[in-house]
Motif scaffolding. Structure first.
Motif, PDB file in Angstrom:
ATOM      1  N   PRO A   1       0.819  -1.200   0.000  1.00  0.00           N
ATOM      2  CA  PRO A   1       0.000   0.000   0.000  1.00  0.00           C
ATOM      3  C   PRO A   1       0.857   1.255   0.000  1.00  0.00           C
ATOM      4  N   ALA A   2       0.294   2.354  -0.528  1.00  0.00           N
ATOM      5  CA  ALA A   2       1.019   3.618  -0.584  1.00  0.00           C
ATOM      6  C   ALA A   2       1.296   4.127   0.821  1.00  0.00           C
ATOM      7  N   SER A   3       2.456   4.740   0.996  1.00  0.00           N
ATOM      8  CA  SER A   3       2.837   5.281   2.282  1.00  0.00           C
ATOM      9  C   SER A   3       3.795   6.430   2.052  1.00  0.00           C
ATOM     10  N   SER A   4       3.841   7.382   2.999  1.00  0.00           N
ATOM     11  CA  SER A   4       4.775   8.497   2.867  1.00  0.00           C
ATOM     12  C   SER A   4       6.181   8.084   3.252  1.00  0.00           C
ATOM     13  N   ALA A   5       6.338   6.967   3.977  1.00  0.00           N
ATOM     14  CA  ALA A   5       7.645   6.518   4.430  1.00  0.00           C
ATOM     15  C   ALA A   5       8.187   5.435   3.510  1.00  0.00           C
ATOM     16  N   LEU A   6       9.496   5.440   3.334  1.00  0.00           N
ATOM     17  CA  LEU A   6      10.163   4.452   2.506  1.00  0.00           C
ATOM     18  C   LEU A   6      11.411   3.993   3.255  1.00  0.00           C
ATOM     19  N   ARG A   7      11.483   2.699   3.545  1.00  0.00           N
ATOM     20  CA  ARG A   7      12.635   2.136   4.253  1.00  0.00           C
ATOM     21  C   ARG A   7      13.623   1.577   3.217  1.00  0.00           C
ATOM     22  N   VAL A   8      14.840   2.101   3.275  1.00  0.00           N
ATOM     23  CA  VAL A   8      15.858   1.757   2.284  1.00  0.00           C
ATOM     24  C   VAL A   8      17.101   1.236   2.997  1.00  0.00           C
ATOM     25  N   ALA A   9      17.598   0.084   2.547  1.00  0.00           N
ATOM     26  CA  ALA A   9      18.815  -0.494   3.117  1.00  0.00           C
ATOM     27  C   ALA A   9      19.868  -0.651   2.032  1.00  0.00           C
ATOM     28  N   SER A  10      21.129  -0.508   2.420  1.00  0.00           N
ATOM     29  CA  SER A  10      22.252  -0.792   1.537  1.00  0.00           C
ATOM     30  C   SER A  10      23.173  -1.766   2.253  1.00  0.00           C
ATOM     31  N   TYR A  11      23.605  -2.819   1.517  1.00  0.00           N
ATOM     32  CA  TYR A  11      24.325  -3.891   2.189  1.00  0.00           C
ATOM     33  C   TYR A  11      25.258  -4.593   1.207  1.00  0.00           C
ATOM     34  N   ASN A  12      26.540  -4.609   1.518  1.00  0.00           N
ATOM     35  CA  ASN A  12      27.516  -5.415   0.784  1.00  0.00           C
ATOM     36  C   ASN A  12      27.547  -6.782   1.461  1.00  0.00           C
ATOM     37  N   ILE A  13      27.049  -7.814   0.790  1.00  0.00           N
ATOM     38  CA  ILE A  13      26.859  -9.119   1.436  1.00  0.00           C
ATOM     39  C   ILE A  13      28.058 -10.053   1.266  1.00  0.00           C
ATOM     40  N   HIS A  14      29.137  -9.573   0.666  1.00  0.00           N
ATOM     41  CA  HIS A  14      30.389 -10.344   0.594  1.00  0.00           C
ATOM     42  C   HIS A  14      30.180 -11.707  -0.059  1.00  0.00           C
ATOM     43  N   LYS A  15      29.326 -11.738  -1.072  1.00  0.00           N
ATOM     44  CA  LYS A  15      29.064 -12.945  -1.876  1.00  0.00           C
ATOM     45  C   LYS A  15      28.437 -14.080  -1.069  1.00  0.00           C
ATOM     46  N   GLY A  16      27.831 -13.735   0.074  1.00  0.00           N
ATOM     47  CA  GLY A  16      27.144 -14.760   0.871  1.00  0.00           C
ATOM     48  C   GLY A  16      28.065 -15.747   1.529  1.00  0.00           C
ATOM     49  N   VAL A  17      29.351 -15.375   1.679  1.00  0.00           N
ATOM     50  CA  VAL A  17      30.351 -16.252   2.298  1.00  0.00           C
ATOM     51  C   VAL A  17      31.221 -15.404   3.211  1.00  0.00           C
ATOM     52  N   VAL A  18      31.552 -15.902   4.400  1.00  0.00           N
ATOM     53  CA  VAL A  18      32.424 -15.177   5.325  1.00  0.00           C
ATOM     54  C   VAL A  18      33.581 -16.073   5.745  1.00  0.00           C
ATOM     55  N   GLY A  19      34.676 -15.434   6.183  1.00  0.00           N
ATOM     56  CA  GLY A  19      35.843 -16.190   6.611  1.00  0.00           C
ATOM     57  C   GLY A  19      36.800 -16.462   5.471  1.00  0.00           C
ATOM     58  N   LEU A  20      37.978 -16.989   5.833  1.00  0.00           N
ATOM     59  CA  LEU A  20      39.009 -17.279   4.855  1.00  0.00           C
ATOM     60  C   LEU A  20      39.504 -18.713   5.006  1.00  0.00           C
ATOM     61  N   GLY A  21      39.973 -19.272   3.919  1.00  0.00           N
ATOM     62  CA  GLY A  21      40.600 -20.588   3.969  1.00  0.00           C
ATOM     63  C   GLY A  21      39.696 -21.661   4.527  1.00  0.00           C
ATOM     64  N   PRO A  22      40.244 -22.487   5.442  1.00  0.00           N
ATOM     65  CA  PRO A  22      39.475 -23.623   5.969  1.00  0.00           C
ATOM     66  C   PRO A  22      38.300 -23.231   6.854  1.00  0.00           C
ATOM     67  N   VAL A  23      38.285 -21.966   7.351  1.00  0.00           N
ATOM     68  CA  VAL A  23      37.178 -21.540   8.219  1.00  0.00           C
ATOM     69  C   VAL A  23      36.101 -20.795   7.427  1.00  0.00           C
ATOM     70  N   LYS A  24      36.253 -20.735   6.131  1.00  0.00           N
ATOM     71  CA  LYS A  24      35.242 -20.071   5.300  1.00  0.00           C
ATOM     72  C   LYS A  24      33.921 -20.815   5.415  1.00  0.00           C
ATOM     73  N   ARG A  25      32.824 -20.061   5.556  1.00  0.00           N
ATOM     74  CA  ARG A  25      31.519 -20.709   5.705  1.00  0.00           C
ATOM     75  C   ARG A  25      30.447 -19.923   4.961  1.00  0.00           C
ATOM     76  N   LEU A  26      29.361 -20.592   4.682  1.00  0.00           N
ATOM     77  CA  LEU A  26      28.251 -20.028   3.924  1.00  0.00           C
ATOM     78  C   LEU A  26      27.355 -19.197   4.845  1.00  0.00           C
ATOM     79  N   SER A  27      26.984 -17.996   4.386  1.00  0.00           N
ATOM     80  CA  SER A  27      26.118 -17.129   5.190  1.00  0.00           C
ATOM     81  C   SER A  27      24.856 -16.699   4.454  1.00  0.00           C
TER      82      SER A  27
END
Length: 296
Positions: free
Chosen positions: A8-34
């Motif tokens: 529905p129409a509203s005067s407010a607009l919620r806007v987010a900006s996010y660098n998601i790092h390709k959906g993966v965090v960590g390096l090497g053997p500790v890298k995991r899916l996020s």
């Protein structure tokens, strides 16, 4: 793109900006899916528009390594889970896959364009330009075109200056001057030197802290909200600029919970339409706590 009903129409607009790092965090053997946890966290943000950077379209090595690597591109996974329209375009093609910018929207998408702003062959960068159909808040069937532009600028200062100049030129040539615009993303501008250039196309920074001497077109470094690294943000890499809207709330998700999802913290602003240069109601406030807790 998904096909969902418009809110529905509203005067407010919620806007987010996010660098998601390709959906993966960590390096090497500790890298995991996020990426799957990211879906739940974005749901908690409850944003109408989500400007995403470093969104993985495909990655053969990760698909072999992670048992729960999604079969569909990440923007489709997120959009489907949140019931939002999606737009995406690849910026960079690598040995094992490709990634780029994406937009998640509660509003119908009219068109999608991509504009290459790569400064050299070692960094592939682009603008994702999405035209949206947004209903006006008045009790009429009228609708308005909103231009959403997702950016992710380069790592070198000279290149970033050239890229923001290309952004200004693109808006001047591709966006009607009387239509609202939101530009958001990872500016990689840790020294806070960019942004004033966008005043040439009437865009102001709606993601800065409020001070007595606040100048939205050229805020000082200390006014900028720091978004990197997520666990303890020290550098103001992410920004949101707008034309036709002003901010009434600015917030940031940071800390251990968000650091489990990406190396950047999500930036969130609540915008209000400007009518003839005046706010419809309310005043710009700032909050720097966590806008929403991840669902774990």
């Amino acid at each position: 793109m998904t096909s969902q009903a418009s809110p529905p129409a509203s005067s407010a607009l919620r806007v987010a900006s996010y660098n998601i790092h390709k959906g993966v965090v960590g390096l090497g053997p500790v890298k995991r899916l996020s990426i799957h946890d990211l879906q739940g966290a974005l749901r908690e943000l409850d944003a109408d528009l989500v400007f995403l950077q470093e969104v993985q379209f495909a990655h053969q090595r990760h698909a072999r390594r992670f048992a729960h690597w999604p079969e569909q591109p990440q923007h489709e996974l997120l959009g489907e889970g949140l019931g939002m329209h999606t737009a995406y375009h690849t910026n960079a093609v690598t040995r094992h896959g490709e990634h780029g910018n994406a937009l998640l929207s509660r509003y119908p998408i009219l068109s999608v364009k991509h504009h290459d702003v790569s400064d050299h062959r070692f960094e592939q960068r682009g603008l994702l330009h999405v035209r949206l159909c947004v209903p006006l808040p008045e009790a009429t069937p009228a609708q308005q075109t909103l231009h959403a532009i997702v950016v992710h600028f380069g790592l070198f200062g000279g290149g970033r200056k050239r890229q923001i100049a290309r952004l200004v030129h693109y808006i001047t040539s591709q966006v009607p001057p009387d239509e609202p615009v939101i530009v958001a993303g990872d500016f990689n501008d840790w020294r806070g030197q960019l942004g004033a250039e966008l005043g040439a196309v009437q865009l102001t920074d709606v993601s800065t802290r409020v001070t007595q001497r606040r100048d939205a077109r050229k805020p000082r470094w200390r006014q900028r909200v720091r978004t990197y690294p997520a666990r303890l943000p020290l550098m103001p890499l992410d920004r949101i600029y707008a034309r036709g809207y002003a901010a009434r709330l600015v917030s940031l998700g940071w800390g251990a919970g968000w650091a489990r999802l990406s190396d950047h913290a999500p930036l969130l602003v609540e915008l209000e339409r400007e009518h003839d240069g005046l706010l419809s109601s309310g005043a710009h406030q700032a909050s720097h706590g966590t806008p929403a807790q991840p669902p774990y």
